[in-house]
Design an enzyme around this catalytic site. Structure first.
Site, PDB file in Angstrom:
ATOM      1  N   LYS A  80       0.820  -1.216   0.000  1.00 46.57           N
ATOM      2  CA  LYS A  80       0.000   0.000   0.000  1.00 46.57           C
ATOM      3  C   LYS A  80       0.852   1.264   0.000  1.00 46.57           C
ATOM      4  O   LYS A  80       0.358   2.343  -0.325  1.00 46.57           O
ATOM      5  CB  LYS A  80      -0.970   0.005   1.183  1.00 46.57           C
ATOM      6  N   ASP A  81       2.154   1.157   0.353  1.00 49.33           N
ATOM      7  CA  ASP A  81       3.046   2.311   0.340  1.00 49.33           C
ATOM      8  C   ASP A  81       3.673   2.558  -1.024  1.00 49.33           C
ATOM      9  O   ASP A  81       4.344   3.568  -1.230  1.00 49.33           O
ATOM     10  CB  ASP A  81       4.194   2.113   1.347  1.00 49.33           C
ATOM     11  N   ARG A 126      -7.304   8.716   4.048  1.00 47.81           N
ATOM     12  CA  ARG A 126      -8.398   7.765   3.812  1.00 47.81           C
ATOM     13  C   ARG A 126      -9.114   7.415   5.111  1.00 47.81           C
ATOM     14  O   ARG A 126     -10.344   7.453   5.197  1.00 47.81           O
ATOM     15  CB  ARG A 126      -7.833   6.490   3.156  1.00 47.81           C
ATOM     16  N   ARG A 127      -8.327   7.088   6.153  1.00 44.53           N
ATOM     17  CA  ARG A 127      -8.940   6.735   7.436  1.00 44.53           C
ATOM     18  C   ARG A 127      -9.636   7.949   8.054  1.00 44.53           C
ATOM     19  O   ARG A 127     -10.731   7.826   8.607  1.00 44.53           O
ATOM     20  CB  ARG A 127      -7.868   6.189   8.390  1.00 44.53           C
ATOM     21  N   ARG A 144       2.035   9.989  13.325  1.00 39.34           N
ATOM     22  CA  ARG A 144       3.097   9.491  12.459  1.00 39.34           C
ATOM     23  C   ARG A 144       4.031   8.587  13.238  1.00 39.34           C
ATOM     24  O   ARG A 144       4.004   8.542  14.449  1.00 39.34           O
ATOM     25  CB  ARG A 144       3.909  10.676  11.902  1.00 39.34           C
ATOM     26  N   ARG A 150       3.720   4.847  17.221  1.00 42.67           N
ATOM     27  CA  ARG A 150       2.324   5.304  17.227  1.00 42.67           C
ATOM     28  C   ARG A 150       1.560   4.764  18.432  1.00 42.67           C
ATOM     29  O   ARG A 150       0.743   5.466  19.031  1.00 42.67           O
ATOM     30  CB  ARG A 150       1.638   4.913  15.917  1.00 42.67           C
ATOM     31  N   CYS A 235      -2.253  12.076  -7.521  1.00 40.65           N
ATOM     32  CA  CYS A 235      -2.582  12.908  -6.359  1.00 40.65           C
ATOM     33  C   CYS A 235      -3.042  12.035  -5.202  1.00 40.65           C
ATOM     34  O   CYS A 235      -3.823  11.104  -5.393  1.00 40.65           O
ATOM     35  CB  CYS A 235      -3.698  13.882  -6.728  1.00 40.65           C
TER      36      CYS A 235
END
Length: 305
Positions: A80-81, A126-127, A144, A150, A235
């Protein structure tokens, strides 16, 4: 020809776990390997939200450079990164069998979900957008760092909870008991999947990696990432997408949200597996034609200011 395959990885606990998993898999097929940890820009700068740093590829660029310079042969990423367009000369080598794709909330008690007031932490647009869509009166603050950092920040602050990917916490066995599954939240495209990349001209490493590829996981994440690629146009935006294979059918659900969570444009489709090649593209076009183009323009205007 035989050589030691140098595995590039970020040096966080989770990234090293992923790299060692790949290392063990390669060595089980008779290949020699060596781990080469490096620091990425995304790990070094923990004070700035990811979207302000130009999130696309922030965790992968350092490893891309190391590969192109010949310092490592392959690199292991949380998929996903990874940007939807890989750098020239770098190709997918394998997609490992996908772990959990779920988002979870680590919390200090869930009473706040009923009373309309709360503060949630996440570094993901998104979250944040999906949380505010469901809980518009809550406050969302930026979070972050690697998963350990975290979790510590959640302990140190007065927040009610923080959102994590279940897979990361499960992989390094630090998932606490005080969590709830966010089954209503659409995950990031390719969440829970591990991607291994290699140089296009490195036939030895590519052949070695082909033995590790999980076909069903590959099919699903390619649909999700094509959905993302067509929608985002380079984007960053609040986009969720999930494909699942059930009884030889592919089920896909995806959505685009406004940054504040007020707007949601959703698509859901099911197709036979053999007809799913264009599924991600077609679902993205449906979103764009249903108001998504205007919404993406609004998102870009805000993020580029």
């Amino acid at each position: 020809m035989s050589k030691t395959i140098r595995i590039g990885t970020r040096d966080s606990e989770l990234a090293l776990w992923q790299a060692k998993t790949v290392q063990n898999a390669l060595e089980s097929t008779g290949h020699k390997t060596e781990l080469v940890p490096v620091k990425s820009t995304g790990d070094l700068n923990l004070d700035q939200p990811l979207y302000e740093m130009g999130i696309t590829g922030i965790f992968t660029k350092t490893l891309d450079v190391a590969m192109i310079k010949g310092e490592v042969d392959i690199a292991v990423h949380s998929m996903k990164d990874v940007p939807t367009a890989l750098p020239k000369g770098i190709v997918e080598g394998a997609i490992m069998k996908r772990a959990s794709n779920k988002d979870i909330l680590i919390h200090k008690g869930i009473e706040f979900l009923e009373n309309g007031q709360g503060t949630i932490a996440t570094g993901s647009l998104r979250r944040k957008a999906q949380w505010l869509h469901k809980y518009p009166d809550h406050k969302v603050v930026d979070l972050r760092g690697n998963v350990n950092t975290r979790l510590q920040k959640l302990d140190d602050n007065e927040w009610n909870g923080a959102i994590f990917a279940a897979a990361g916490l499960e992989r390094i066995e630090i998932k606490p008991e005080n969590f709830i599954d966010l089954n209503w939240m659409i995950p990031a495209p390719a969440q829970g999947a591990m991607l291994i990349v290699a140089m296009e001209n490195d036939e030895y490493s590519r052949e070695a990696l082909s033995l590790l590829n999980h076909k069903n996981s590959e099919t699903c994440v390619h649909i999700e990432r094509e959905f993302l690629r067509v929608l985002e146009g380079g984007c960053t935006a609040p986009i969720g997408g999930l494909a699942r294979i059930v009884d030889n059918n592919v089920h896909f659900k995806g959505a685009l949200f406004s940054l504040d969570g007020n707007k949601k444009i959703e698509v859901e489709r099911s197709l036979p597996l053999e007809e799913s090649n264009q599924m991600g593209h077609e679902c993205a076009i449906q979103i764009l034609e249903n108001g998504g183009r205007d919404l993406m323009r609004e998102i870009k205007a805000v993020l580029n200011n």
